[in-house]
Scaffold this motif. Structure first.
Motif, PDB file in Angstrom:
ATOM      1  N   ALA A 355       6.515  39.381 111.365  1.00  0.00           N
ATOM      2  CA  ALA A 355       7.161  38.951 112.605  1.00  0.00           C
ATOM      3  C   ALA A 355       7.855  40.090 113.326  1.00  0.00           C
ATOM      4  O   ALA A 355       8.218  39.947 114.491  1.00  0.00           O
ATOM      5  N   GLU A 356       8.057  41.223 112.651  1.00  0.00           N
ATOM      6  CA  GLU A 356       8.687  42.393 113.267  1.00  0.00           C
ATOM      7  C   GLU A 356       7.607  43.367 113.709  1.00  0.00           C
ATOM      8  O   GLU A 356       6.746  43.760 112.924  1.00  0.00           O
ATOM      9  N   GLU A 357       7.652  43.755 114.974  1.00  0.00           N
ATOM     10  CA  GLU A 357       6.635  44.642 115.510  1.00  0.00           C
ATOM     11  C   GLU A 357       6.839  46.069 115.005  1.00  0.00           C
ATOM     12  O   GLU A 357       7.955  46.507 114.757  1.00  0.00           O
ATOM     13  N   VAL A 358       5.720  46.801 114.892  1.00  0.00           N
ATOM     14  CA  VAL A 358       5.757  48.211 114.508  1.00  0.00           C
ATOM     15  C   VAL A 358       5.867  49.045 115.777  1.00  0.00           C
ATOM     16  O   VAL A 358       5.038  48.939 116.677  1.00  0.00           O
ATOM     17  N   GLU A 359       6.892  49.861 115.839  1.00  0.00           N
ATOM     18  CA  GLU A 359       7.103  50.698 117.014  1.00  0.00           C
ATOM     19  C   GLU A 359       6.181  51.907 116.956  1.00  0.00           C
ATOM     20  O   GLU A 359       6.052  52.559 115.913  1.00  0.00           O
ATOM     21  N   ASP A 360       5.544  52.205 118.078  1.00  0.00           N
ATOM     22  CA  ASP A 360       4.688  53.385 118.174  1.00  0.00           C
ATOM     23  C   ASP A 360       5.570  54.595 118.450  1.00  0.00           C
ATOM     24  O   ASP A 360       6.103  54.760 119.547  1.00  0.00           O
ATOM     25  N   LEU A 361       5.736  55.450 117.447  1.00  0.00           N
ATOM     26  CA  LEU A 361       6.644  56.592 117.560  1.00  0.00           C
ATOM     27  C   LEU A 361       5.984  57.792 118.204  1.00  0.00           C
ATOM     28  O   LEU A 361       6.663  58.750 118.557  1.00  0.00           O
ATOM     29  N   GLY A 362       4.668  57.807 118.306  1.00  0.00           N
ATOM     30  CA  GLY A 362       3.982  58.898 118.977  1.00  0.00           C
ATOM     31  C   GLY A 362       3.838  60.151 118.162  1.00  0.00           C
ATOM     32  O   GLY A 362       3.269  61.127 118.631  1.00  0.00           O
ATOM     33  N   GLY A 363       4.339  60.177 116.925  1.00  0.00           N
ATOM     34  CA  GLY A 363       4.244  61.376 116.103  1.00  0.00           C
ATOM     35  C   GLY A 363       3.006  61.372 115.242  1.00  0.00           C
ATOM     36  O   GLY A 363       2.182  60.461 115.272  1.00  0.00           O
ATOM     37  N   ARG A 364       2.895  62.415 114.428  1.00  0.00           N
ATOM     38  CA  ARG A 364       1.735  62.510 113.554  1.00  0.00           C
ATOM     39  C   ARG A 364       1.748  61.428 112.500  1.00  0.00           C
ATOM     40  O   ARG A 364       0.700  60.961 112.064  1.00  0.00           O
ATOM     41  N   GLU A 365       2.934  60.992 112.082  1.00  0.00           N
ATOM     42  CA  GLU A 365       3.024  60.025 111.002  1.00  0.00           C
ATOM     43  C   GLU A 365       2.756  58.605 111.458  1.00  0.00           C
ATOM     44  O   GLU A 365       2.734  57.688 110.662  1.00  0.00           O
ATOM     45  N   SER A 366       2.594  58.400 112.783  1.00  0.00           N
ATOM     46  CA  SER A 366       2.301  57.047 113.252  1.00  0.00           C
ATOM     47  C   SER A 366       0.927  56.587 112.813  1.00  0.00           C
ATOM     48  O   SER A 366       0.617  55.403 112.844  1.00  0.00           O
ATOM     49  N   LYS A 367       0.071  57.509 112.404  1.00  0.00           N
ATOM     50  CA  LYS A 367      -1.268  57.149 111.943  1.00  0.00           C
ATOM     51  C   LYS A 367      -1.373  57.112 110.435  1.00  0.00           C
ATOM     52  O   LYS A 367      -2.446  56.968 109.887  1.00  0.00           O
ATOM     53  N   ARG A 368      -0.229  57.287 109.743  1.00  0.00           N
ATOM     54  CA  ARG A 368      -0.261  57.250 108.295  1.00  0.00           C
ATOM     55  C   ARG A 368      -0.385  55.823 107.790  1.00  0.00           C
ATOM     56  O   ARG A 368      -0.302  54.862 108.531  1.00  0.00           O
ATOM     57  N   SER A 369      -0.554  55.714 106.493  1.00  0.00           N
ATOM     58  CA  SER A 369      -0.724  54.387 105.894  1.00  0.00           C
ATOM     59  C   SER A 369       0.501  53.538 106.130  1.00  0.00           C
ATOM     60  O   SER A 369       1.614  53.944 105.872  1.00  0.00           O
ATOM     61  N   GLY A 370       0.250  52.317 106.608  1.00  0.00           N
ATOM     62  CA  GLY A 370       1.325  51.384 106.849  1.00  0.00           C
ATOM     63  C   GLY A 370       2.043  51.594 108.142  1.00  0.00           C
ATOM     64  O   GLY A 370       2.940  50.836 108.485  1.00  0.00           O
ATOM     65  N   GLY A 371       1.709  52.620 108.927  1.00  0.00           N
ATOM     66  CA  GLY A 371       2.405  52.887 110.158  1.00  0.00           C
ATOM     67  C   GLY A 371       1.731  52.320 111.373  1.00  0.00           C
ATOM     68  O   GLY A 371       2.106  52.630 112.486  1.00  0.00           O
ATOM     69  N   GLY A 372       0.717  51.502 111.203  1.00  0.00           N
ATOM     70  CA  GLY A 372       0.051  50.899 112.336  1.00  0.00           C
ATOM     71  C   GLY A 372      -1.194  51.642 112.764  1.00  0.00           C
ATOM     72  O   GLY A 372      -2.000  51.119 113.513  1.00  0.00           O
ATOM     73  N   GLY A 373      -1.363  52.892 112.310  1.00  0.00           N
ATOM     74  CA  GLY A 373      -2.515  53.660 112.733  1.00  0.00           C
ATOM     75  C   GLY A 373      -3.815  53.124 112.175  1.00  0.00           C
ATOM     76  O   GLY A 373      -4.850  53.159 112.822  1.00  0.00           O
ATOM     77  N   ARG A 374      -3.763  52.627 110.945  1.00  0.00           N
ATOM     78  CA  ARG A 374      -4.990  52.115 110.332  1.00  0.00           C
ATOM     79  C   ARG A 374      -5.476  50.859 111.044  1.00  0.00           C
ATOM     80  O   ARG A 374      -6.669  50.656 111.248  1.00  0.00           O
ATOM     81  N   ALA A 375      -4.563  50.005 111.460  1.00  0.00           N
ATOM     82  CA  ALA A 375      -4.958  48.791 112.178  1.00  0.00           C
ATOM     83  C   ALA A 375      -5.568  49.132 113.526  1.00  0.00           C
ATOM     84  O   ALA A 375      -6.546  48.524 113.949  1.00  0.00           O
TER      85      ALA A 375
END
Length: 451
Positions: A355-375
């Protein structure tokens, strides 16, 4: 510090205003950085104090643009602060106040060289403050080196027994590693339980415990180093907002994190030392509230726990052997009789981590596992059209194109030319047939000579 409100009220002169930061707060973890920033924004709302958080895992551009617009207070981790200062994006020449929060943790994490480099760039005339729940010798040495006539202020409650807080009820049980998930699931169903934090020593264990609790019906989230910064902040926001009532984390969240309503802290694995134990159980029983701290000690961790027990002068030298069905576990923790290791469906009232949205931080780690990048990558893969054109193969034999429906016998025969016969010139546009070599067999003449 001087803000425009001070000039308007006549407390400062206009020339004292500056766009450069006037105060610097250095913290060891990203989660603590975000928390301190939010608290300073709340405290400085009336005076309109500009506060900026600087830490890794986020994009550089928003932080650089905010620094260019001007800030009053900068809160950050040593690595990103030193990086921006080296690029001359962060000006430290106007700093009047320096705060080192959780100074002992920064020393334990190896941030001392970075902190010293930052302090060397600050003006000599400034106010320096060090905050820490424990004061080891390294912190005292740092204070003597960079502070002039420092004053040691100790804030304690007169009712506190030793190093621990009096309003935290501590329980220590000797538990088997295979039975710990069942024990935790039953402890989390104790009477009066609010928010709970479960601490693990390793990232893999934290992720596994969070998954097991989710399968058992609990609204749980995880915070550990293998997650991207977006996923870590998502779990903390959901925990603060009440969408998740169980937070499984490593010691990255044991320092300074203040969440209102935490009633239970469970040490799923024995902490490394007494300092880590104090910081872990200090997440509950804050601001005069009461709390419960439960430590599950495995058989292999008994020597480590006895050292912690001796250092803190506790009364749990030999913890009682306890299982998920032990009657004394239900009695001392207030667990209702007949409680099982799965949360009943009627009590699953939390919205959950999704229910809590994942914020797009724009950094390199935003594509890491669990950071929304995989989805996002999976969505882009689903939207991409599949290739419909089949691959065409061209069959050749001896350099000559062969039709697919031609019989193999017809294409196998290639006329041989004698060595003396000249090669015929190919017709215009016709493919050239390669010349096939003749094999000559060697004959021995020794037998003919004898005959």
């Amino acid at each position: 510090m001087t803000v425009p409100a001070d000039v308007e009220a006549g407390r400062a002169r206009p020339e004292e205003l500056t766009e450069a930061p006037q105060a610097l707060v250095v913290v060891p973890t990203r989660e603590l950085c975000q928390q301190v920033t939010n608290d300073l924004l709340t405290a400085g709302k009336v005076r309109n104090v500009r506060v900026l958080s600087i830490y890794g895992g986020r994009a550089y551009e928003p932080q650089v643009e905010a620094l260019a617009r001007g800030v009053d207070v900068v809160v950050g981790t040593p690595g990103r602060l030193l990086d921006l200062a080296g690029q001359r994006k962060l000006r430290l020449s106007q700093i009047r106040t320096l705060v080192l929060d959780e100074a002992d943790e920064m020393l334990d994490l190896g941030f001392l060289p970075d902190v010293e480099k930052i302090m060397e760039q600050l003006p000599a005339k400034r106010q320096t403050m060090l905050f820490s729940a424990t004061m080891p010798g390294q912190v005292i040495g740092l204070a003597r080196r960079y502070m002039s006539q420092p004053t040691h202020i100790r804030a304690t409650d007169p009712d506190d027994a030793g190093a621990t807080v009096a309003n935290i009820t501590q329980h220590v049980f000797r538990a088997h590693s295979m039975d710990k998930p069942e024990m935790v699931a039953r402890i989390l169903q104790a009477n009066g339980r609010g928010l709970a934090m479960v601490f693990c020593r390793t990232k893999r264990t934290a992720a596994d415990v969070a998954d097991q609790l989710s399968r058992r019906g609990f609204a749980s989230g995880a915070v550990h180093g293998d997650l991207g910064q977006g996923a870590r902040e998502q779990a903390l926001r959901a925990f603060r907002n009440g969408k998740v009532d169980v937070l499984v984390c490593t010691d990255v969240a044991a320092r300074g994190i203040d969440v209102e309503g935490v009633t239970h802290v469970i040490n799923y694995q024995t902490p490394e030392d007494e300092k880590t134990y104090l910081h872990r159980i200090g997440r509950t029983g804050r601001a005069g509230n009461t709390g419960t701290a439960v430590t599950l000690v495995d058989w292999d961790d008994i020597p480590r726990w006895q050292l912690i027990n001796k250092a803190l002068n506790l009364d749990f030298h030999d913890p009682a052997e306890t299982y998920s069905t032990s009657p004394h576990l239900f009695e001392v923790l207030g667990i209702p009789e007949g409680t099982k290791g799965i949360l009943p469906r009627a009590e699953r009232t939390r919205a959950g981590l999704a229910a809590e949205e994942v914020e797009d931080l724009g950094g390199r780690e935003s594509k890491r596992s669990g950071g929304g990048g995989r989805a996002k990558a999976g969505a882009e893969e689903a939207e991409r059209p599949r290739r419909t054109r089949s691959r065409q193969r061209r069959r050749t034999r001896g350099g000559v194109a062969v039709a697919a429906d031609a019989p193999a016998a017809a294409t196998a025969a290639v006329p041989e030319q004698s060595a003396a016969e000249p090669e015929a010139a190919p017709a215009d546009g016709a493919p050239r047939t390669p010349r096939r070599r003749r094999r000559r067999r060697r004959t021995t003449t020794s037998g003919a000579a004898d005959s």
